[in-house]
Write a protein that holds these residues in place. Structure first.
Motif, PDB file in Angstrom:
ATOM      1  N   UNK A   3    -121.714 -59.770 120.187  1.00 26.32           N
ATOM      2  CA  UNK A   3    -122.062 -61.155 119.863  1.00 26.32           C
ATOM      3  C   UNK A   3    -121.561 -61.536 118.471  1.00 26.32           C
ATOM      4  N   UNK A   4    -121.669 -60.612 117.526  1.00 27.66           N
ATOM      5  CA  UNK A   4    -121.196 -60.908 116.169  1.00 27.66           C
ATOM      6  C   UNK A   4    -119.692 -61.130 116.163  1.00 27.66           C
ATOM      7  N   UNK A   5    -118.947 -60.326 116.932  1.00 28.78           N
ATOM      8  CA  UNK A   5    -117.502 -60.528 117.018  1.00 28.78           C
ATOM      9  C   UNK A   5    -117.164 -61.899 117.589  1.00 28.78           C
ATOM     10  N   UNK A   6    -117.849 -62.280 118.678  1.00 27.90           N
ATOM     11  CA  UNK A   6    -117.580 -63.575 119.298  1.00 27.90           C
ATOM     12  C   UNK A   6    -117.921 -64.725 118.352  1.00 27.90           C
ATOM     13  N   UNK A   7    -119.031 -64.592 117.644  1.00 30.99           N
ATOM     14  CA  UNK A   7    -119.405 -65.638 116.687  1.00 30.99           C
ATOM     15  C   UNK A   7    -118.352 -65.755 115.595  1.00 30.99           C
ATOM     16  N   UNK A  67    -113.097 -31.361 115.754  1.00 34.51           N
ATOM     17  CA  UNK A  67    -113.425 -32.027 117.025  1.00 34.51           C
ATOM     18  C   UNK A  67    -114.820 -32.649 116.982  1.00 34.51           C
ATOM     19  N   UNK A  68    -115.753 -31.983 116.295  1.00 37.60           N
ATOM     20  CA  UNK A  68    -117.095 -32.555 116.161  1.00 37.60           C
ATOM     21  C   UNK A  68    -117.045 -33.869 115.383  1.00 37.60           C
ATOM     22  N   UNK A  69    -116.200 -33.898 114.356  1.00 34.58           N
ATOM     23  CA  UNK A  69    -116.081 -35.125 113.565  1.00 34.58           C
ATOM     24  C   UNK A  69    -115.535 -36.255 114.427  1.00 34.58           C
ATOM     25  N   UNK A  70    -114.544 -35.935 115.258  1.00 28.91           N
ATOM     26  CA  UNK A  70    -113.949 -36.985 116.093  1.00 28.91           C
ATOM     27  C   UNK A  70    -114.926 -37.485 117.145  1.00 28.91           C
ATOM     28  N   UNK A  71    -115.645 -36.560 117.793  1.00 27.44           N
ATOM     29  CA  UNK A  71    -116.615 -37.013 118.801  1.00 27.44           C
ATOM     30  C   UNK A  71    -117.757 -37.758 118.119  1.00 27.44           C
ATOM     31  N   UNK A  72    -118.107 -37.365 116.890  1.00 24.72           N
ATOM     32  CA  UNK A  72    -119.152 -38.071 116.141  1.00 24.72           C
ATOM     33  C   UNK A  72    -118.716 -39.498 115.836  1.00 24.72           C
ATOM     34  N   UNK A  73    -117.429 -39.671 115.514  1.00 26.63           N
ATOM     35  CA  UNK A  73    -116.925 -41.017 115.254  1.00 26.63           C
ATOM     36  C   UNK A  73    -117.046 -41.884 116.508  1.00 26.63           C
ATOM     37  N   UNK A  74    -116.732 -41.300 117.655  1.00 29.19           N
ATOM     38  CA  UNK A  74    -116.867 -42.052 118.909  1.00 29.19           C
ATOM     39  C   UNK A  74    -118.316 -42.422 119.179  1.00 29.19           C
ATOM     40  N   UNK A  75    -119.248 -41.581 118.732  1.00 32.58           N
ATOM     41  CA  UNK A  75    -120.662 -41.843 118.982  1.00 32.58           C
ATOM     42  C   UNK A  75    -121.222 -42.925 118.063  1.00 32.58           C
ATOM     43  N   UNK A  76    -120.808 -42.925 116.795  1.00 30.37           N
ATOM     44  CA  UNK A  76    -121.410 -43.859 115.834  1.00 30.37           C
ATOM     45  C   UNK A  76    -120.692 -45.203 115.805  1.00 30.37           C
ATOM     46  N   UNK A  77    -119.429 -45.241 116.244  1.00 29.82           N
ATOM     47  CA  UNK A  77    -118.688 -46.496 116.219  1.00 29.82           C
ATOM     48  C   UNK A  77    -119.200 -47.425 117.320  1.00 29.82           C
ATOM     49  N   UNK A  78    -119.572 -48.630 116.951  1.00 27.46           N
ATOM     50  CA  UNK A  78    -120.167 -49.563 117.894  1.00 27.46           C
ATOM     51  C   UNK A  78    -119.105 -50.192 118.791  1.00 27.46           C
ATOM     52  N   UNK A  79    -119.497 -50.419 120.043  1.00 24.67           N
ATOM     53  CA  UNK A  79    -118.625 -51.065 121.018  1.00 24.67           C
ATOM     54  C   UNK A  79    -118.752 -52.575 120.855  1.00 24.67           C
ATOM     55  N   UNK A  80    -117.680 -53.204 120.400  1.00 27.53           N
ATOM     56  CA  UNK A  80    -117.715 -54.644 120.114  1.00 27.53           C
ATOM     57  C   UNK A  80    -117.076 -55.472 121.218  1.00 27.53           C
ATOM     58  N   UNK A  81    -116.825 -54.857 122.365  1.00 24.90           N
ATOM     59  CA  UNK A  81    -116.209 -55.584 123.481  1.00 24.90           C
ATOM     60  C   UNK A  81    -116.986 -55.336 124.765  1.00 24.90           C
TER      61      UNK A  81
END
Length: 1020
Positions: A152-156, A266-280
């Protein structure tokens, strides 16, 4: 993998235009609009913990979080926030289900605990409140609230609007930028770019990288071990972003930091996928629908009056020029309704939403005709101190007061009555389930009937395959009693209920019922198991069978199975039990199970044992059930040959036994053996049992054998071969399932005090591994064609745990550097170099190392090493001198156990030893040794449980076809396609070695030895 990424909102000023008499009229979001997005899931918990407890005066219903939420919404709608008011407003909740992140990382949020008991009924009330304000209440399957907020923030932003996110959640700080800010409504504080930098040390666009490195213990995001927020921020500042950092990790000067980043990239990369919010997120509610408008004052006032919120009710009435006295309180919410009964002899919870969005659960209530004493106690409970401990004690009093009436149970013989119970279960949100079958083997038993309980006292039995009493075999034939619903019809009607994620299923020893129902196409979920609840709470205090639990917690004696089905020569089987007796017995099982759940479940929170149950017990149930269903193949011809070979060995040993005794006798007869050993031959150490016969147990025979006596030595050998022959070589073929052609052992979760599993029918965990004959039995366990058996075994795990718990620097150093631990111990104790060490000296150190864990005595060590007791005592004394931390650990553990009656594993499992302060020295010493060992053995058991729980998903994620078949103490057995052996070993070792993470970072590394071969013995 779905597309994710940050975005850069445009910097826009908010235009106060567009509002007319409080109602927004535009449809399309546009420049100048101001979108307020409330993080509802996060706010609920903040309000609950930050605000003082508040209950509704009329019935004690907890409403503190609801009150805070309503006042916050009113402020957002009517007052300005830093001089600004919303044009669009929505409250975003977590959906009650797993999200796409759980598929990326199965352990995501796995350590979240159940919310406080008094918060549970408020989840639904808060959603009711949002609807009463006529504000969009949004949640969406497969996504977290944060993802919806990001979208919603992206669309706004793309429309030129400004966004205020009402939250202080650090995970949302990655969204902050020009036009997007956070607002902490409790502190009346805005969070912008400067505040984010103050929090994370980096600007919002780099927050994800910092979180990926630091991890998050709350959400179970692994991160990189040893790196916290400050270090992560410095690294990102130095290298620019996570990808650059990982690519150049070898340049880092600090050795530990460099090695950790390389090893855990690999843990760092999977952690990034977990914490990064899906904006679409593909939104189900478009942003245009969030336009703010006035609520219907009548609906809002009716809700507020039902909650008994007098002040805000007055403010709303004044704002909308309404006469509140003419508006009645919402009748459904006024009767403690919102599905919650407080002060009626129970605490009834309609919905239980975890703060991570797990499946919604609802708890049932007892029959409303419960005793007046129960009512009085209930009223006192809810009007007094509102604590988990208070609720738990209240439930105990309620359970004893509300007596069981078997005459109220219902026999269901038509689908209409069955559907009525199914509807009740859906309404309550919880149902106890129990199956009655023709045998104890869940993989072969026929389903005779099913019982259900929807609330205490409301239970039924659905007979399926009962037969007339005196006809035919125990099960089979065409003599079904009339009036029973066909099995296929019952299964068809029950399947949607038993698989409905919105209805919690309760069972006692549910793994058995899970397996039986799975064979009929039903996979029961979600569930709780009263046996496991009891085990987590009271391991070591008593058994966890239903009959014992009913007496202990309900003060009720259940009907014995033998009373209805007979025993011995009079056994008729449950299928022959008349329906009235079958209903009383089976429905009571379901009723008692539901009552036990109501007593035991609140204790998890009250005694802080929720995490143990949720992470070590409940998720293992269906893991073990699937393992049991898979079974394992055996080579029947090999076992037949072994049986003949063992018979020949036994015949030879019998001949030697008779020669040593000077006469023939039955070596299997303890009486005859005792008379010869102590009566005729006069051997020392003879003791008589209560029956007057000589004791001839293994310990006595081993002592005599160590003294050089030939006869007891041969008897021990004969007994071992006899047991292998009868228990395995002869019996294993009888366990082969006629349908699957495989052996299906049964694992017991609640059989030991320490958390170790046991198995039966057959017992695969007691096959000797140190003898050649025992290894031959293991060689008969084989894979199917085109596959190998893979054995993965923790190496010296208990010594590693001892090094961690007791904080022994020398042991830690040896394990960290991969040094031979037994040679190191010998070197420390006897002053000899590790290189070219005498094997005999190493053997003595090894015996001490392992013996110390089990509290070995000088006598025991002397017997094991064949040395004098004084010499053995000197070894033990010197050991403690060289490793004083071990003695400190043992003394501290004994003291803790004496003071508390239990000890704990590293993961919080409690092992109770109520007799540790016994006046009997022998009993007290036994309990002290067990208490010293329990944290070590129990932690090892917890670690392999954690590995097992994660294993199937890890194999599936790696697209491997290997299946986990057996667990034997510290070892896991898999069946693996020949072409996938190497890849499977890599995944299995990683899961097992990383099993303690992220909950615990052991001070020593775990090591797993894995090998695949054509049979179990060669793989081990």
């Amino acid at each position: 993998m779905s597309k994710r990424g940050n975005f850069a909102p445009a910097a826009l000023a908010w235009d106060k235009g567009g509002e007319s008499d409080g109602t927004m009229t535009q449809k399309q979001i546009k420049r100048g609009d101001h979108v307020f997005l409330v993080d509802g899931s996060g706010y609920i918990f903040r309000a609950f913990h930050a605000l003082p407890p508040l209950t509704r005066k009329s019935d004690g219903l907890p409403i503190g979080a609801v009150a805070g939420f309503c006042n916050m919404l009113w402020k957002l709608m009517r007052d300005s926030v830093a001089g600004e008011r919303p044009t669009h407003l929505a409250v975003i909740f977590d959906h009650s289900s797993e999200t796409f992140r759980n598929r990326l990382y199965p352990d995501y949020k796995a350590n979240r605990t159940e919310p406080p008991e008094h918060l549970l009924p408020q989840f639904k009330l808060i959603r009711d409140a949002v609807r009463a304000f006529d504000i969009p209440s949004i949640e969406q399957k497969d996504y977290e609230a944060d993802d919806l907020i990001a979208t919603y923030a992206r669309l706004a932003s793309e429309a030129g609007a400004t966004t205020t996110i009402v939250s202080s959640d650090k995970d949302l700080m990655q969204l902050v930028g020009n036009g997007v800010s956070l607002y902490d409504s409790m502190k009346d504080k805005r969070i912008g770019r400067d505040e984010v930098i103050e929090k994370f040390g980096v600007p919002p666009e780099r927050v994800v990288d910092v979180q990926a490195l630091a991890g998050d213990s709350v959400d179970n995001v692994p991160g990189v071990p040893g790196i916290g927020i400050k270090t992560a921020a410095q690294l990102i500042e130095d290298y620019g972003d996570l990808d650059q950092l990982l690519a150049r990790a070898g340049e880092i000067k600090q050795p530990k930091r460099r090695e950790s980043l390389i090893e855990h990239a690999d843990k760092a990369r999977i952690s990034r996928d977990l914490v990064r919010l899906e904006a679409h997120v593909p939104l189900e509610v478009p942003i245009e629908d969030l336009v703010l408008h006035d609520p219907d004052p009548r609906n809002l006032i009716a809700f507020l009056k039902a909650m008994e919120f007098n002040t805000i009710t007055r403010r709303v009435a004044e704002a909308y020029d309404a006469d509140a006295s003419l508006i009645d309180a919402d009748p459904e919410l006024s009767k403690a309704g919102a599905g919650t009964i407080w002060g009626k002899g129970t605490t009834e919870t309609v919905t239980s939403e975890k703060n991570d969005g797990d499946d919604t659960k609802r708890a049932g209530s007892p029959d409303k005709s419960s005793s007046s004493s129960g009512d009085a106690k209930g009223k006192a409970a809810v009007q007094g101190e509102q604590t988990p401990q208070h609720l738990a004690s209240h439930r105990v009093a309620e359970a004893v007061a509300f007596k069981i009436d078997r005459s109220a149970y219902v026999t269901v013989t038509d689908l209409k009555a069955l559907d009525q119970f199914i509807a009740e279960a859906r309404e309550e949100g919880v149902v106890a389930v129990d199956t009655e079958t023709s045998a104890l083997d869940a993989m072969a038993a026929d389903l005779v009937g099913i019982s259900l309980a929807t609330r205490p006292g409301r239970a039924c039995y659905i007979p399926l395959q009962h037969r007339s009493e005196g006809s035919g075999d125990l099960f089979g034939g065409n003599d079904l009693l009339p009036g029973q619903i066909p099995v296929r019809d019952v299964i068809k009607h029950l399947k949607p209920l038993l698989e409905d994620k919105a209805v919690l299923k309760i069972g006692q020893n549910l793994k058995y019922d899970w397996l039986v129902l799975k064979r009929h196409g039903i996979e029961v979920a979600p569930f709780d198991d009263t046996m496991l609840l009891s085990y987590v709470l009271d391991a070591g205090r008593g058994s966890h069978g239903m009959d014992e639990l009913s007496k202990r917690h309900l003060g009720h004696e259940t009907i014995p199975f033998s009373e209805v089905a007979g025993s011995g020569k009079n056994f008729i089987g449950f299928a022959r039990v008349p329906l009235d007796k079958a209903t009383a017995y089976a429905a009571e099982d379901a009723d008692v199970t539901l009552r036990l759940w109501r007593v035991l479940k609140p204790r998890l929170v009250a005694e802080k044992m929720t995490t143990v149950y949720e992470t070590l017990e409940r998720p293992l149930l269906d893991v073990l059930a699937r393992m049991e269903r898979r079974g394992i193949s055996i080579d029947r011809q090999m076992l037949s040959r072994l049986s003949g070979e063992f018979a020949q060995i036994m015949a030879r040993l019998e001949h030697e036994i008779h020669e040593a005794a000077g006469e023939t006798f039955n070596p299997a007869s303890p009486k005859q053996l005792g008379d010869i050993l102590f009566g005729k031959m006069g051997m020392p150490g003879g003791k008589k049992t209560a029956t007057g016969a000589w004791a001839t147990g293994a310990q006595i025979l081993e002592e005599l054998s160590d003294q050089g006596h030939e006869l007891p030595k041969r008897i021990l050998e004969w007994r071992q071969i006899s047991k292998l022959k009868s228990t395995y070589a002869d019996a294993l073929p009888d366990f082969v399932n006629a349908e699957t052609k495989r052996v299906h052992t049964s694992f017991s979760l609640a059989a030991t005090t320490t958390g170790r599993l046991s198995s039966s029918e057959p017992n695969v965990q007691n096959i000797p591994v140190r003898t050649e004959e025992g290894r031959k039995i293991r060689a008969a366990f084989v894979p199917i064609a085109g596959h190998k058996l893979l054995s993965a075994d923790y190496s010296q795990i208990e010594l590693r745990i001892l090094a961690h718990i007791a904080d022994i620097p020398a042991l830690r150093k040896a394990f960290a550097e991969g040094i031979d631990i037994h040679a190191m111990t010998a070197s420390e104790m006897f002053g000899v170099p590790v290189k070219d060490m005498d094997p005999m000296i190493r053997r003595r150190a090894k015996a001490i190392n392992f013996g110390i864990i089990y509290g070995i005595s000088a006598f025991g060590l002397a017997n094991q090493l064949g040395i004098g007791r004084e010499e053995a005592g000197a070894y033990i004394k010197k050991y403690f001198e060289r490793f004083p931390g071990i003695r400190d650990y043992m003394d501290a553990t004994k003291k803790f156990a004496r003071d508390h009656g239990y000890v704990e594993t590293v993961f919080g499992r409690r092992c109770h030893y109520p007799q540790i302060n016994s006046s009997n020295p022998s009993e007290r010493a036994f309990n002290e040794r067990a208490a010293i060992n329990a944290p070590i053995q129990g932690t090892a058991a917890d670690i392999i449980r954690r590995a097992m729980i994660r294993m199937d998903e890890a194999l599936h994620h790696a697209k491997l076809k290997a299946t986990m078949l057996l667990q034997v103490h510290d070892e896991l057995i898999f069946e693996v396609p020949d072409t996938e052996v190497d890849a499977t070993i890599k995944v299995v070792k990683k899961v097992m070695e990383d099993a303690p993470h992220p909950a615990i970072q052991l001070a020593v590394p775990l090591q797993v030895d894995a090998r695949a071969a054509k049979n179990w013995d060669e793989a081990h």
